[in-house]
Scaffold this motif. Sequence first.
Motif, PDB file in Angstrom:
ATOM      1  N   HIS A  89       2.342  51.602  14.809  1.00 16.89           N
ATOM      2  CA  HIS A  89       2.400  50.754  13.623  1.00 16.89           C
ATOM      3  C   HIS A  89       2.903  51.592  12.452  1.00 16.89           C
ATOM      4  N   ASN A  90       4.004  51.138  11.853  1.00 15.33           N
ATOM      5  CA  ASN A  90       4.713  51.916  10.825  1.00 15.33           C
ATOM      6  C   ASN A  90       5.178  53.235  11.432  1.00 15.33           C
ATOM      7  N   PHE A  93       6.254  56.769   9.763  1.00 17.29           N
ATOM      8  CA  PHE A  93       5.225  57.657   9.228  1.00 17.29           C
ATOM      9  C   PHE A  93       4.741  58.626  10.304  1.00 17.29           C
ATOM     10  N   ASP A 119       7.971  49.486  16.941  1.00 16.73           N
ATOM     11  CA  ASP A 119       7.213  49.522  15.683  1.00 16.73           C
ATOM     12  C   ASP A 119       6.570  48.155  15.468  1.00 16.73           C
ATOM     13  N   LEU A 121       4.845  47.130  13.050  1.00 16.72           N
ATOM     14  CA  LEU A 121       5.028  46.668  11.674  1.00 16.72           C
ATOM     15  C   LEU A 121       6.295  45.831  11.576  1.00 16.72           C
ATOM     16  N   GLU A 122       7.391  46.337  12.124  1.00 24.78           N
ATOM     17  CA  GLU A 122       8.653  45.599  12.104  1.00 24.78           C
ATOM     18  C   GLU A 122       8.572  44.347  12.971  1.00 24.78           C
ATOM     19  N   LYS A 125       6.834  41.703  11.006  1.00 21.23           N
ATOM     20  CA  LYS A 125       7.709  41.156   9.958  1.00 21.23           C
ATOM     21  C   LYS A 125       8.686  40.139  10.534  1.00 21.23           C
ATOM     22  N   ASN A 134      -0.321  44.770   7.514  1.00 27.92           N
ATOM     23  CA  ASN A 134      -1.102  45.957   7.840  1.00 27.92           C
ATOM     24  C   ASN A 134      -2.025  45.659   9.019  1.00 27.92           C
TER      25      ASN A 134
END
Length: 221
Positions: A89-90, A93, A119, A121-122, A125, A134
Motif C-alpha cells: 500500500h503506497n 514509500f 500498489d 493505493l493506486e 483509486k 488509506n
Amino acid sequence: MERLIVLDTETTGIDPQEGHRIIEVGAVQIENREITNTEFHKYVQPNRIVGDSVKVHGITDKFLINKPQFNQISDDLLSFIEGSTLIIHNAPFDLGFLNHELKLNGVKTKVEDLCPVIDTLELSKEQRPGTMHNLDALCRRFGIDTSARTRHGALLDAQILAQVYLAMTGGQSNLFQETQNNEPQISHPSMIKKNKSNKEKIKVVFANEEETELHLNYFKN
C-alpha cells in the motif's frame, strides 16, 4: 499459481534521503487466495534514533538495541520475496526505503526489478475515485476488523492489507453497487405466451340483475 507477498515497513521518518531508516519489515504470503502462516518479520537496528516516529509505531530506541542491522536480514528478505508478486500500500514509500537500504549495502538491484508490484493505493483509486484510500478507510469499506491495530506495525499491517487485497479483488463488487438500475424491466414480446388453444371452450358467466343491483348499492353506501 502466482505467489503473492503482502509487505509493509516501519521507518524512523518519511524520507530516506534525509537519513531515515527502516526499523521493521513484515510480510505475509497469500496462496490460492488464502492468507497463510508463511511470514517474514524482522526488527532492524537503524543506527540512528527513532525520534518522533515512535508516536506512530511505538517502537523505541531501547527496544531496537541488539536487533540486527538491515544488511544482516537483507539476504533472507530477498529470498523470501523472490519469485513473488508484491502487494504494497503506497508502494513508492516502502520501495524507496527498501531500495535505499540495499544501495547502502552496495546492492544496485532494485526490489521492483526482482518482483512485479501491485500498489493497493493506486488500485483503490481506480476502483473508487473520489473516496479515501488509506488503510483504515479501506478496512471500514470492506468491514475488516482492526481492533488489534492500536499502532502501526509492519507485520500486523501486512496481515490486514492481505485481507483488504482479497476483498478488493474478490469479484464481489457487483453485489454492493452504489447505484442501482431502477429502470422498469420490460420483457420482450416473444417471452409473453398467450393460451389461445382452448379459447372457444371457456365459459363466461355474467351477473344477473339482482347481483348487479347489490353491487351498485354497495358502492353507494
